[in-house]
Scaffold this motif. Structure first.
Motif, PDB file in Angstrom:
ATOM      1  N   GLU A   1      -3.890   3.175  10.551  1.00 56.31           N
ATOM      2  CA  GLU A   1      -3.610   4.420  10.240  1.00 56.31           C
ATOM      3  C   GLU A   1      -3.165   5.007   8.801  1.00 56.31           C
ATOM      4  OE1 GLU A   1       0.639   6.638  11.370  1.00 56.31           O
ATOM      5  OE2 GLU A   1      -0.321   6.060  13.008  1.00 56.31           O
ATOM      6  N   LEU A   2      -2.632   4.037   8.096  1.00 55.29           N
ATOM      7  CA  LEU A   2      -2.363   4.149   6.797  1.00 55.29           C
ATOM      8  C   LEU A   2      -3.834   3.979   6.116  1.00 55.29           C
ATOM      9  CD1 LEU A   2      -0.296   4.148   4.316  1.00 55.29           C
ATOM     10  CD2 LEU A   2      -0.516   1.719   4.232  1.00 55.29           C
ATOM     11  N   ALA A   3      -4.687   3.456   6.215  1.00 57.96           N
ATOM     12  CA  ALA A   3      -6.047   3.304   5.721  1.00 57.96           C
ATOM     13  C   ALA A   3      -6.761   4.819   5.881  1.00 57.96           C
ATOM     14  CB  ALA A   3      -6.756   2.323   6.049  1.00 57.96           C
ATOM     15  N   VAL A   4      -6.768   5.482   7.144  1.00 58.31           N
ATOM     16  CA  VAL A   4      -7.223   6.555   7.293  1.00 58.31           C
ATOM     17  C   VAL A   4      -6.552   7.638   6.281  1.00 58.31           C
ATOM     18  CG1 VAL A   4      -7.495   8.138   8.897  1.00 58.31           C
ATOM     19  CG2 VAL A   4      -7.882   5.964   9.501  1.00 58.31           C
ATOM     20  N   GLU A   5      -5.379   7.468   6.290  1.00 59.95           N
ATOM     21  CA  GLU A   5      -4.314   8.528   5.727  1.00 59.95           C
ATOM     22  C   GLU A   5      -4.897   8.473   4.183  1.00 59.95           C
ATOM     23  OE1 GLU A   5      -0.457   8.186   6.244  1.00 59.95           O
ATOM     24  OE2 GLU A   5      -0.302   8.865   8.299  1.00 59.95           O
ATOM     25  N   LEU A   6      -4.996   7.128   3.713  1.00 63.34           N
ATOM     26  CA  LEU A   6      -5.173   7.153   2.100  1.00 63.34           C
ATOM     27  C   LEU A   6      -6.738   7.869   1.819  1.00 63.34           C
ATOM     28  CD1 LEU A   6      -3.646   3.538   1.632  1.00 63.34           C
ATOM     29  CD2 LEU A   6      -2.941   5.802   0.645  1.00 63.34           C
ATOM     30  N   LEU A   7      -7.561   7.445   2.735  1.00 67.62           N
ATOM     31  CA  LEU A   7      -9.006   7.791   2.712  1.00 67.62           C
ATOM     32  C   LEU A   7      -9.239   9.400   2.970  1.00 67.62           C
ATOM     33  CD1 LEU A   7     -10.955   5.032   4.739  1.00 67.62           C
ATOM     34  CD2 LEU A   7     -11.261   5.515   2.209  1.00 67.62           C
ATOM     35  N   MET A   8      -8.362   9.928   3.649  1.00 64.86           N
ATOM     36  CA  MET A   8      -8.489  11.213   3.791  1.00 64.86           C
ATOM     37  C   MET A   8      -7.862  12.039   2.727  1.00 64.86           C
ATOM     38  SD  MET A   8     -10.458  11.791   6.171  1.00 64.86           S
ATOM     39  CE  MET A   8     -10.132  13.601   6.596  1.00 64.86           C
ATOM     40  N   GLU A   9      -6.711  11.594   2.003  1.00 63.23           N
ATOM     41  CA  GLU A   9      -6.139  12.088   0.645  1.00 63.23           C
ATOM     42  C   GLU A   9      -7.258  11.849  -0.311  1.00 63.23           C
ATOM     43  OE1 GLU A   9      -2.720   9.698   0.023  1.00 63.23           O
ATOM     44  OE2 GLU A   9      -1.509  10.558   1.438  1.00 63.23           O
ATOM     45  N   ALA A  10      -7.986  11.104  -0.353  1.00 63.16           N
ATOM     46  CA  ALA A  10      -9.107  10.839  -1.381  1.00 63.16           C
ATOM     47  C   ALA A  10     -10.057  11.817  -0.997  1.00 63.16           C
ATOM     48  CB  ALA A  10      -9.595   9.432  -1.390  1.00 63.16           C
ATOM     49  N   HIS A  11     -10.314  12.187   0.130  1.00 60.85           N
ATOM     50  CA  HIS A  11     -11.297  13.058   0.641  1.00 60.85           C
ATOM     51  C   HIS A  11     -10.847  14.495  -0.050  1.00 60.85           C
ATOM     52  CE1 HIS A  11     -14.277  15.469   2.846  1.00 60.85           C
ATOM     53  NE2 HIS A  11     -13.265  16.221   3.620  1.00 60.85           N
ATOM     54  N   ARG A  12      -9.547  14.857   0.291  1.00 66.22           N
ATOM     55  CA  ARG A  12      -9.224  16.200  -0.289  1.00 66.22           C
ATOM     56  C   ARG A  12      -9.479  16.213  -1.768  1.00 66.22           C
ATOM     57  NH1 ARG A  12      -4.889  15.295   3.161  1.00 66.22           N
ATOM     58  NH2 ARG A  12      -3.225  14.668   1.539  1.00 66.22           N
ATOM     59  N   SER A  13      -9.217  15.150  -2.538  1.00 62.72           N
ATOM     60  CA  SER A  13      -9.256  15.221  -4.076  1.00 62.72           C
ATOM     61  C   SER A  13     -10.897  15.345  -4.447  1.00 62.72           C
ATOM     62  CB  SER A  13      -8.858  14.043  -4.636  1.00 62.72           C
ATOM     63  OG  SER A  13      -7.298  13.863  -4.329  1.00 62.72           O
TER      64      SER A  13
ATOM     65  N   ALA B   1       0.727  -1.241  -0.096  1.00 60.18           N
ATOM     66  CA  ALA B   1       0.098   0.052   0.057  1.00 60.18           C
ATOM     67  C   ALA B   1       0.914   1.156   0.131  1.00 60.18           C
ATOM     68  CB  ALA B   1      -0.824  -0.063   1.139  1.00 60.18           C
ATOM     69  N   ARG B   2       1.907   1.346   0.543  1.00 64.16           N
ATOM     70  CA  ARG B   2       2.904   2.398   0.904  1.00 64.16           C
ATOM     71  C   ARG B   2       3.507   2.799  -0.447  1.00 64.16           C
ATOM     72  NH1 ARG B   2       4.711   0.774   7.038  1.00 64.16           N
ATOM     73  NH2 ARG B   2       3.177   2.460   7.954  1.00 64.16           N
ATOM     74  N   ALA B   3       4.048   1.446  -0.914  1.00 62.94           N
ATOM     75  CA  ALA B   3       4.745   1.570  -2.393  1.00 62.94           C
ATOM     76  C   ALA B   3       3.830   2.232  -3.431  1.00 62.94           C
ATOM     77  CB  ALA B   3       5.291   0.406  -2.677  1.00 62.94           C
ATOM     78  N   GLU B   4       2.531   1.627  -3.409  1.00 62.00           N
ATOM     79  CA  GLU B   4       1.493   2.133  -4.451  1.00 62.00           C
ATOM     80  C   GLU B   4       1.187   3.540  -4.092  1.00 62.00           C
ATOM     81  OE1 GLU B   4       0.872   0.447  -7.179  1.00 62.00           O
ATOM     82  OE2 GLU B   4       0.473  -1.481  -6.942  1.00 62.00           O
ATOM     83  N   ARG B   5       1.200   3.975  -3.118  1.00 61.58           N
ATOM     84  CA  ARG B   5       0.959   5.209  -2.783  1.00 61.58           C
ATOM     85  C   ARG B   5       1.953   6.298  -3.179  1.00 61.58           C
ATOM     86  NH1 ARG B   5       0.881   7.572   3.667  1.00 61.58           N
ATOM     87  NH2 ARG B   5      -0.089   9.801   3.010  1.00 61.58           N
ATOM     88  N   GLN B   6       3.076   5.785  -3.023  1.00 58.28           N
ATOM     89  CA  GLN B   6       4.105   6.625  -3.631  1.00 58.28           C
ATOM     90  C   GLN B   6       4.372   6.643  -4.946  1.00 58.28           C
ATOM     91  OE1 GLN B   6       9.155   5.766  -2.844  1.00 58.28           O
ATOM     92  NE2 GLN B   6       8.166   6.123  -1.019  1.00 58.28           N
TER      93      GLN B   6
ATOM     94  N   ALA C   1      -5.192   1.519  -5.815  1.00 56.82           N
ATOM     95  CA  ALA C   1      -4.676   0.141  -5.566  1.00 56.82           C
ATOM     96  C   ALA C   1      -3.933   0.037  -4.163  1.00 56.82           C
ATOM     97  CB  ALA C   1      -3.178   0.158  -6.343  1.00 56.82           C
ATOM     98  N   ALA C   2      -3.510   1.503  -3.542  1.00 61.55           N
ATOM     99  CA  ALA C   2      -2.807   1.639  -2.157  1.00 61.55           C
ATOM    100  C   ALA C   2      -4.099   1.219  -1.282  1.00 61.55           C
ATOM    101  CB  ALA C   2      -2.467   2.700  -2.257  1.00 61.55           C
ATOM    102  N   ARG C   3      -5.254   1.722  -1.522  1.00 63.60           N
ATOM    103  CA  ARG C   3      -6.313   1.457  -0.472  1.00 63.60           C
ATOM    104  C   ARG C   3      -6.877   0.090  -0.654  1.00 63.60           C
ATOM    105  NH1 ARG C   3      -8.453   6.230  -2.545  1.00 63.60           N
ATOM    106  NH2 ARG C   3     -10.182   5.356  -4.121  1.00 63.60           N
ATOM    107  N   ALA C   4      -6.835  -0.519  -1.706  1.00 61.59           N
ATOM    108  CA  ALA C   4      -6.907  -2.154  -1.893  1.00 61.59           C
ATOM    109  C   ALA C   4      -6.006  -2.976  -0.999  1.00 61.59           C
ATOM    110  CB  ALA C   4      -6.921  -2.447  -3.157  1.00 61.59           C
ATOM    111  N   HIS C   5      -4.717  -2.526  -0.966  1.00 62.72           N
ATOM    112  CA  HIS C   5      -3.930  -3.317  -0.201  1.00 62.72           C
ATOM    113  C   HIS C   5      -3.899  -2.973   1.087  1.00 62.72           C
ATOM    114  CE1 HIS C   5      -1.457  -5.256  -3.252  1.00 62.72           C
ATOM    115  NE2 HIS C   5      -1.415  -4.165  -3.994  1.00 62.72           N
TER     116      HIS C   5
END
Length: 725
Positions: A246-258, A198-203, A209-213
């Motif tokens: 924590e990572l799942a929350v960060e990914l969802l909040m990044e999606a929220h900003r978009s 998930a971290r690699a896909e996010r980077q 894909a990151a959220r799925a992992h």
């Protein structure tokens, strides 16, 4: 079983094996089991307890001349020291293990040692050496056909590449690791690999894909968690896997900003509920079921014996004098052995219980479910601290809003600084205290603007925010603390059905701690030896008498002196009271919560010793009908800090035992100011008809208005946890 992630079965069999090999006096195999128990504790997020098992195993393996076993144990010590942040020690253990593995010609062991040495080297800043170690490790482990160990080395290399900014290389290594992890059937490692992917896909800029992992990691972690019988170990495991949430929350909040209208912030709030106080949530669901009913009497007797021994060791540890290092170390080793045996027995009882097997675990609430708990006067603030950025959700009956805060390091530094400043009375430090309080208020609540004006706050803290007295922040009115919104929902379902307790109040105060106490004049001169274990609290007597004078007529009891004893707390009479007030010392063990407790009379009326300590495990076994438990002692709101789970200690124990709410302290409180605050608090409850949160706020304001007690040290330390209704 351990490799398969079935930790409950693993504990059961390791426990029986240890018992058998000790009976056979087979030290070689005893060392093998201790080593495996260390691995198990490490898997479950208990590195300090793993360290104890490894150290015992290492001693035995050296005694019997088991060089291969010694190398494996040194390797494990390297890993656990790394987990504890002791990187130099970890590197030294790994290097010693590597040398021993090479001397014995164990290529698999050499590969594992190189892999771990690479991780320690990377953490110390030598990326080139780390990657070289990983490459060599993978080559050796592949040649030996050890799928699980090769998968772990590939995961180490993949995480290293991602950390160094080369996500493509990281992704390739992690995909290879995932393939081998699944082939080996090693789900615990699979959680970690999915988080790495998930971290690699996010980077690489692929958020879907990151959220799925990340979601895959959560699903596996929750499946593994369900297989852990011991509530304490389940809590530790939750903390260990908290990174995935924590990572799942960060990914969802990044999606929220978009895409702010898509509801990703609500989904992130639901993930925080999945991560938060899950052990308490499950224990509350268990509260109506006696999982020990019908258990083997021999198992129950063994459990009772272990608890008695644990209590005795805890009291001996409290009596240890400075400088008795060897005796203290021996006590700690004996205590850890009892705790391990207790884990095994508790696991076996649950494993055999049909009631436990039939339990349906409650589902954490989503955003709409949280809103349904709230009235128009209450705003729930749910905090989630992350490495890069943190978040707070302001939830009312009509809206759900999210706001971004600084990263965990900044928030926790400010929170701990504020707690430390308030917990010591220093008038000269008041300007800085005020300044830091205003800064923390702006950091945590500033983004919310006027939304909190005139509202009661239900705070779901995270990390070091557990230590913050929100009532001392500018502009805050009534405050209650919740371990999670989901725990409140389950608590309401259970407690709203029970009939009210018949008697209004029980107070236990001013116990007798020492045979030289003046309440035993015949014994005072004869007693000799060390200073009393606890100082007498004369203010607690005045506190008890003042509270009793305010209580509704009929049915109240005040137990002072020798009557304030352990037997009264453990008796069935305790369930008859709506309010239970303890005015005595609290002992908090932040490493081993089971050793926390309340100090009651340790001397009987004849001057003889009495068991006077009420341990946390005693509290868990109580069955209360209390609307309120007050722990009017020092630091009684604190406990072991576990990520996601909060503070595991006395306040949490009383909530599980049936208390609708608990009033406890964040620091060492002052005797006279506490007595005055409690008197005003009960006046607000009984004379003015206020709810507990409002009564506490009124009492705090009254104490603050007294010139000698205006410093927050005197009035801000008590916090109310539980239902505000």
């Amino acid at each position: 079983y351990r490799d398969l992630g079935d930790y409950q079965q693993a504990f059961l069999h390791f426990g029986k094996a240890l018992e058998a090999f000790r009976a056979l006096e087979d030290r070689r195999w005893e060392a093998v089991v201790l080593y495996n128990l260390g691995l198990l504790y490490q898997d479950l997020g208990e590195p300090s307890r793993a360290l104890t098992e490894y150290e015992q195993a290492l001693r035995l393996r050296r005694e019997v001349g088991d060089a291969e076993g010694e190398a494996a144990t040194l390797l494990a010590l390297g890993q656990v020291n790394s987990r504890l942040g002791r990187l130099r020690e970890a590197q030294a253990f790994n290097q010693r293990a590597l040398a021993l593995e090479r001397s014995t010609g164990d290529r698999r062991g050499e590969g594992m040692a190189l892999s771990q040495l690479g991780s320690a080297t990377l953490a110390l800043g030598d990326a080139a050496s780390a990657l070289a170690n990983f490459d060599h490790a993978i080559e050796l482990l592949h040649a030996t056909g050890s799928l699980a160990d090769e998968a772990a080395a590939l995961a180490n290399r993949g995480e290293a590449y991602t950390q160094l900014g080369d996500a493509r290389q990281g992704l390739e290594s992690l995909r290879q690791s995932l393939e081998r992890t699944r082939a080996a059937g090693y789900p615990a490692l699979e959680v970690r690999v999915e988080v790495g992917l998930a971290r690699a896909e996010r980077q690489l800029g692929r958020p879907d894909a990151a959220r799925a992992h990340a979601e895959a990691a959560l699903a596996i972690a929750e499946s593994l968690r369900a297989r852990i019988g011991s509530p304490d170990l389940r809590a530790s495991f939750s903390a260990l896997t908290h990174d995935a949430y924590e990572l799942a929350v960060e990914l969802l909040m990044e999606a929220h900003r978009s895409d702010p209208a898509a509801g990703h912030d609500r989904a992130a709030l639901a993930v925080t509920e999945r991560a938060r106080a899950r052990t308490l949530l499950e224990l509350l669901a268990e509260a109506g079921v006696d999982v020990r009913q019908g258990a083997d009497p021999l198992l129950l007797a063994r459990r009772a014996s272990l608890l008695r021994r644990l209590g005795a060791k805890a009291e001996l540890a409290l009596r240890e004098r400075p400088g008795e290092g060897s005796r203290k170390a021996a006590l700690e080793e004996e205590r850890d052995a009892i705790l391990r045996d207790l884990d095994v027995v508790e696991t076996e009882i649950r494993e055999r219980s049909p009631f436990y097997a039939a339990l349906v675990q409650p589902r954490p609430l989503d955003a709409a479910g949280i809103q349904a708990l709230l009235d128009p006067d209450t705003v729930l603030l749910s905090f989630s601290l992350g490495k890069e950025r943190s978040f707070v959700w302001a939830v009312s009956a009509k809206s759900v809003e999210s706001f971004e805060l600084p990263g965990r390091a900044a928030v926790e530094a400010a929170a701990r600084r504020f707690h430390e400043e308030l917990s010591v009375y220093d008038p000269a430090d008041r300007p800085r205290q005020t300044q830091d309080g205003e800064a923390l208020g702006r950091m945590l609540l500033g983004p919310l603007g006027d939304r909190l004006r005139g509202k009661r706050l239900a705070v779901v803290p995270d990390g070091a925010l557990e230590y913050v007295p929100f009532a001392a922040l500018p502009g805050v009115q009534e405050v209650v603390y919740l371990p999670s919104a989901s725990a409140l929902a389950v608590q309401r379902q259970i407690l709203d059905r029970r009939p009210p307790a018949p008697e209004p109040l029980l107070v236990l105060a001013d116990p007798v701690f020492d045979a030289r106490d003046p309440r035993l004049p015949a014994r005072r001169e004869a007693a000799a030896g060390a200073a009393p274990l606890f100082e007498r609290l004369p203010g607690s007597r005045r506190e008890a008498e003042a509270i009793a004078g305010l209580a509704p007529p009929g049915g109240s009891r005040v137990l002072l002196d020798f009557a304030a004893n352990r037997a009264e707390v453990l008796s069935e009479r305790l369930s008859s009271y709506r309010i239970i007030h303890f005015a005595t010392h609290g002992v908090i063990d932040a490493e081993h919560p089971a050793l926390s407790g309340l100090a009651l009379s340790m001397v009987n009326a004849d001057g003889g010793p009495a068991e006077g300590f009420v341990h946390l495990h005693d509290v868990y076994n109580l069955r209360l009908n209390a609307d309120l438990v007050v722990l009017s002692g020092c630091r009684t709101a604190l406990g072991k800090e576990l990520r996601g789970e909060g503070l595991i200690g006395l306040a949490r124990g009383f909530q599980y035992a049936g208390a609708r709410r608990v009033l406890a302290s964040l620091w060492r409180v002052e005797d006279n100011a506490t007595a005055a605050l409690m008197s005003r608090f009960y006046r607000g409850l009984w004379a003015d008809g206020l709810r507990p949160a409002a009564a506490l706020r009124e009492a705090q304001l009254w104490v603050r208005a007294q010139r000698r007690w205006r410093d927050p040290y005197f009035w801000a330390g008590f916090v109310l946890a539980g239902d505000w209704r």
